[in-house]
Design an enzyme around this catalytic site. Sequence first.
Site, PDB file in Angstrom:
ATOM      1  N   GLU A  94      23.658  22.271   3.570  1.00  0.00           N
ATOM      2  CA  GLU A  94      22.613  21.399   4.121  1.00  0.00           C
ATOM      3  C   GLU A  94      22.616  20.013   3.461  1.00  0.00           C
ATOM      4  OE1 GLU A  94      18.913  23.442   3.382  1.00  0.00           O
ATOM      5  OE2 GLU A  94      19.114  23.333   1.222  1.00  0.00           O
TER       6      GLU A  94
ATOM      7  N   HIS B  94      13.336  34.648  10.654  1.00  0.00           N
ATOM      8  CA  HIS B  94      13.152  33.574   9.683  1.00  0.00           C
ATOM      9  C   HIS B  94      11.696  33.476   9.254  1.00  0.00           C
ATOM     10  CE1 HIS B  94      13.097  29.167   8.378  1.00  0.00           C
ATOM     11  NE2 HIS B  94      13.838  29.819   7.504  1.00  0.00           N
TER      12      HIS B  94
END
Length: 697
Positions: free
Chosen positions: A491, A386
């Site tokens: 999200e 990430h």
Amino acid sequence: MSAARSRLSKLAAIGFGLLAVFAPQLLAAQSPVQVRSPAGDIVVTFSDDGGRAQYKIDFRGETIIAPSRLGMLFENQHGFDEGLSITATTIASRDETWEQPWGERRMVRDHHNELLVTFTSTSGPAREMQVRFRVFDDGVGFRYEIPKQRRLGKLNIIDELTEFAVQEKSMAWWIPSHGWNRYEYLYQTSDIADVSGAHTPITLRMPSGVHLSIHEAALVDYSGMSLKQFRPGRFKADLAPWSDGVLVKTKTPFVTPWRTIQIAPDAVGLLNSDLILNLNEPNTLGDVSWVKPGKYVGIWWGMHIREYLWGTDGVHGATTEETKRYIDFAAKYGFIGVLVEGWNIGWDGDWFNNGDVFSFTKAYPDFDLKAVTDYAREKGVRLIGHHETSGSVTNYENQLEDAFALYEALGVDKVKTGYVADGGNIKRIDEKGIVKYEWHDGQFMVDHHMRVVREAAKHKISVNPHEPVKDTGLRRTYPNWVTREGARGQEYNAWGDPPNPPEHTAILPFTRMLSGPMDFTPGIFDLEPNKRPPVNADMPRGDPRSRVETTLAKQLALYVVLYSPIQMAADLPENYEGNLAAFQFIVDVPVDWEESIALAGEIGDFVAYARKDRDSEDWYLGALTDEEARTLSLPLSFLEPAQTYVAEIYRDGVKANWKDNPYDMIIEQRDVVRGDILSLPLAPGGGAAIRLRIRSQ
Ligand code: NOJ
Ligand code: CA
């Protein structure tokens, strides 16, 4: 050799043409000039009426795009706006089938007729612009090709004049352009009159029922195009500017991205189109067997629902121990990867606004990168890397090589990147050390994403950008660009105000998904996570009104409906272990397909897909609805004849609805054969997911 022909050979020499395949034929220079789709339904007409380059599109006798302008303007140099005349036209055609290394379908047919039109200036300095049109049965693509020429070398584009004059009475599904939230807006369903500026793809339905989607393909070394409506029904290309106001910095020879118009008699027709991929260049990476589709889990949703934080200034999520727990879970259920966000230094404090302090090689002390990747390897799982930049792109570019080299050395083969920053707030530091702010979809970021994808490819790493530039089909050319965000994903159901309404995923297939795969991150099982007691008194949960507005069955349907070659099982392991019967579908569902067929759908109402696994004879079916209950009748005509299939059905219970009773789900098995019509009841906010496997004798 005629002038036009020698010009074409020159283009071929520099990589623009494909003469061997095309066998182009030179026509007499004339205006207007026409080209038709292979089946003849679409007719494109060109003219130089009034000295302006113009095109028009008809579909089955109806004008879809009224005469619309072409051209561009340059800073301090003569452009291509008026005083133009058609001086050469060349036609060609192609019918070939190519193979995708991974995708919605293995084989893709590229069947089109092509017209290359040369416009030459009739006044001012001699200049030449070519427009290449490709007309498929499912729509049209065209691009500008500006050859190398004596009076045009280095140049700044200050306007692209391309217009799309559509019918004023059309309906539109769209998100606003140039906004602070990039592409992360709820889709508007409105009369066309209400569309001021819109990102592409924008989808339109005309009164006749014909559907259009306007977008672009192969966005390379140019700025992203959105659309501005400057007269009723008349849209114009609106390119994202550089911080100094210039739209595109380039030099001749150059080609623009393809401007695309997908055309279908109904909504479902748009979903079965490969036009965007067909307009991209073939794979340039060679052997890409290292690009591996698959499902993953991760230390991710836990941050969004405030179980823990990205940083260490609270309960830190990305610890060695927690990661090993996820690796164990992944290994047990056959997931290929574990995404870990918050592993690297830089997240403490206000990470949204402090992107300059991110290190992409140094881990927090409680995250042992080597130990974690060693452990993953033993278990046959990989860490998914990430890189959140918070929009500080220069800081990221300075570390790019080291960051990817580190991951490669540790066996990490996928990286999610992130560009959280208000639209237009990408931080770039120029050669003189001066800070500039660029758009997420401007040429600077288009180039940046290409740099990342190419650097990643050198290390055999695949990328998944969030807050990305929109997809324009470049996965064909760079198959390691596996997926991206670029719309409101799951999200928003953790903290969004409002969260994604039930119609959201009934709009996405007809809009955002036409551009390519999306990392939506489906599979939430605890649909009201903000009602859970907080893990820590200092970390209250989010607003309980932010929740998942779907039934549980619809979460399963998303794996089939929203295509991505990497799909997350986004919820916490304990929530899956608490409902293993439903989780079985996520364990079973593939992510790489031999074939995909959109079966039914209307924009914002419902959609149903059937997809065939690449590695078995299984078919999968996913269907979902908006806030309305409905029963779909789906003919199973795609199944093999003379076979009995067991349909493993996960569907809404009779009393299910997203609001009060979302967990009510029926899991049942039924024998079906080709030709059966499956009647599938869907609850308000509901869906269905089905695995169809051949019954063993
Ligand atoms: C926004 C992304 O969409 C999300 O997936 C990620 O967790 C955060 N940024 C932090 O990088
Ligand atoms: Ca996001």
